[in-house]
Design an enzyme around this catalytic site. Structure first.
Site, mmCIF file in Angstrom:
data_model
loop_
_atom_site.group_PDB
_atom_site.id
_atom_site.type_symbol
_atom_site.label_atom_id
_atom_site.label_comp_id
_atom_site.label_asym_id
_atom_site.label_seq_id
_atom_site.Cartn_x
_atom_site.Cartn_y
_atom_site.Cartn_z
ATOM 1 N N LYS A 99 -17.268 -34.114 24.869
ATOM 2 C CA LYS A 99 -18.408 -34.890 24.186
ATOM 3 C C LYS A 99 -18.589 -34.694 22.846
ATOM 4 O O LYS A 99 -18.440 -33.272 22.542
ATOM 5 C CB LYS A 99 -19.572 -34.513 25.001
ATOM 6 C CG LYS A 99 -20.733 -35.444 24.595
ATOM 7 C CD LYS A 99 -22.091 -34.892 25.575
ATOM 8 C CE LYS A 99 -23.316 -35.688 25.365
ATOM 9 N NZ LYS A 99 -24.448 -35.425 26.170
ATOM 10 N N SER A 135 -26.386 -39.015 28.578
ATOM 11 C CA SER A 135 -25.666 -39.306 27.515
ATOM 12 C C SER A 135 -24.423 -38.877 27.272
ATOM 13 O O SER A 135 -23.528 -39.470 26.300
ATOM 14 C CB SER A 135 -26.341 -38.571 26.425
ATOM 15 O OG SER A 135 -26.100 -37.123 26.370
ATOM 16 N N SER A 154 -27.723 -35.434 31.405
ATOM 17 C CA SER A 154 -26.885 -36.245 30.801
ATOM 18 C C SER A 154 -25.302 -35.926 31.324
ATOM 19 O O SER A 154 -24.693 -36.588 30.951
ATOM 20 C CB SER A 154 -26.887 -36.055 29.373
ATOM 21 O OG SER A 154 -27.692 -36.510 28.791
HETATM 22 N N1 GLN Z 1 -31.376 -38.902 29.585
HETATM 23 C C1 GLN Z 1 -32.138 -37.678 29.204
HETATM 24 C C2 GLN Z 1 -32.859 -37.984 27.666
HETATM 25 O O1 GLN Z 1 -32.563 -38.973 27.242
HETATM 26 C C3 GLN Z 1 -31.114 -36.576 29.137
HETATM 27 C C4 GLN Z 1 -30.490 -36.403 28.037
HETATM 28 C C5 GLN Z 1 -29.622 -35.119 28.099
HETATM 29 O O2 GLN Z 1 -29.472 -34.486 28.996
HETATM 30 N N2 GLN Z 1 -28.860 -34.749 26.996
HETATM 31 O O3 GLN Z 1 -33.481 -37.026 27.242
#
Ligand code: GLN
Length: 445
Positions: free
Chosen positions: A53, A128, A152
């Protein structure tokens, strides 16, 4: 077969998939030349390429975090997790697309490109870590690293029909991982099977002197490892609200399968969990707003010139950060500001204590908590982008896990009638990843 033929074959395969899904921001096809040369005596991952990532550092590769503010930045060193995989013989082949700084549930918030779901390119791959999940699902790499602050790794894994593990907080070093919300962030593997995810986890886990919150996995004596019949708790009230009917049916079918395999399924109460999403969307922006303060164009980030020093900051941050990141910085600075911190930030900290207490109580009764990973399957591109609250609801089942600091895995659990993958999330007590692997295997059997 000569390597060139293999490589050409892969190049065509890769290019065809990437045209559809757009999972990578950078891919080093040269790196593949060294793959396949499996050296004797190294780990089972030796010679395998993997995706990383784009908020996890790989020396010499881009490290943009999906943000315009860091476009063109190349990392001078590698994250500990990446170094450990390299030492085991695996090859970081590229950087995967992501929501800017990890903020989002669809990868729509990337400043660079869309990532589509390999099962249906008109739908999102989740976020994400959408690039990592899509790349693994399409077979472009056998595994990838993601980061998980509120879901994410797990939610995109569920949307793409692969396995995603969020380890116990501190199980994997955060050295070289761009901080989003430092008390919640954890690196986790995305792979096709539970056993592949475990192989990667066993290599990247462990104490790192460069991350004071990491702990030694040697110290874990897993008393439950020998247990073959597990007790699974289902927080009925928590999972009943707002579920897609196909997700609900699939979840019940999974529970029935686990019962048939000899595991016990009981109802549990987690009363504080109804506040988890609100708690997360206070804690996470608060920490992110301070972590992102360093991107001012002077110390870090592409500088934009304004009228004076303050103008430089405003130009750099105003044009470099996308709308979701700016929204969360504003939210975070607000909940931390004098006069409001007691009302919001410290309330969220108090709720965090309740959530941790709920986990502690429940894990005295059961070995695992099961919920769906997400309330629905992968949604259509653009469907939720204009509605931040609808997007935040995607995280309802995943955020309590980060708030509690416990491990959870999303395991593929079948498909909707239209062929979209679904996932079930299994959560265990701190340092009990082995239980998750055991039950995850039972689900796949
Ligand atoms: N969808 C969550 C957010 O927008 C998770 C983000 C993550 O785990 N980096 O904060």
């Amino acid at each position: 077969m000569p390597h060139s033929v293999v490589r050409d074959g892969f190049n065509a395969y890769f290019d065809a998939w990437e045209a559809d899904i757009g999972s990578f921001l950078e891919f080093d096809k040269q790196a593949l030349a060294v793959c396949g040369a499996k050296a004797a005596g190294l780990s089972p991952l030796s010679g395998l390429p993997f995706g990383v990532k784009d908020n996890i550092a790989v020396a010499g590769m881009r490290l943009s975090c999906g943000s315009k503010l860091l476009s063109g930045f190349s990392s001078p060193y590698s994250a500990t997790a990446v170094t450990k995989l390299r030492e085991a013989g695996a090859v970081p082949a590229g950087k995967t697309n992501m929501d800017e700084f990890g903020m989002g549930s669809s990868t729509d918030n990337s400043a660079f490109r869309r990532t589509n779901n390999p099962w249906d390119p008109s739908r999102v791959a989740g976020g994400s870590s959408g690039g990592s999940a899509a790349a693994v699902a399409a077979g472009l790499v056998p595994f990838a690293l993601g980061s998980d602050t509120g879901g994410s790794v797990r939610q995109p894994a569920s949307f793409c029909g692969v396995v995603g593990l969020k380890p116990t907080y501190g199980a994997v070093s955060r050295r070289g991982v761009m901080a989003m919300a430092s008390s919640l962030d954890q690196v986790g593997p995305i792979a096709k099977t539970i056993d592949d995810a475990k192989l990667v986890f066993d290599i990247i886990r462990g104490k790192d002197d460069l991350d004071a919150t990491s702990w030694s996995s040697d110290s874990v004596l897993d008393k439950n490892q020998a247990k073959t019949k597990l007790k699974i708790g289902v927080p009925r009230e928590f999972v009943s609200a707002g579920l897609d009917p196909e997700v609900a049916a699939n979840f019940e079918a999974t529970l029935a399968k686990l019962k048939t395999a000899g595991h016990e399924v009981v109802d549990i109460e987690l009363p504080s969990f109804r506040y988890a999403l609100a708690c997360y969307y206070v804690l996470m922006p608060a920490e992110a707003s301070t972590n992102l303060a360093r991107f001012d164009g002077l110390r870090y980030g592409t500088k934009q010139v304004g009228a004076d020093l303050l103008g430089d900051y405003q130009e750099t941050r105003g044009t470099g950060f996308g709308p979701e990141v700016r929204r969360r910085i504003i939210l975070g600075t607000y909940v931390l500001s004098a006069g409001y911190a007691d009302e919001f930030y410290y309330q969220a900290v108090a709720v965090q204590r309740l959530i941790k207490a709920d986990y502690a109580r429940v894990f005295k009764e059961v070995d695992v908590i099961a919920t769906p990973t997400a309330p629905g399957p992968a949604f259509k591109i653009g469907e939720k982008i204009g509605d931040p609250l609808a997007m935040y609801l995607e995280d309802i089942f995943t955020v309590p896990v980060n708030i509690g600091g416990v491990p959870a895995v999303s395991v593929p659990s079948g498909q909707t009638t239209s062929g979209l993958p679904l996932g079930v999330q299994l959560t265990a007590g701190a340092k009990q990843e082995e239980i998750l692997f055991a039950l995850g295997r039972a689900m796949a059997a």
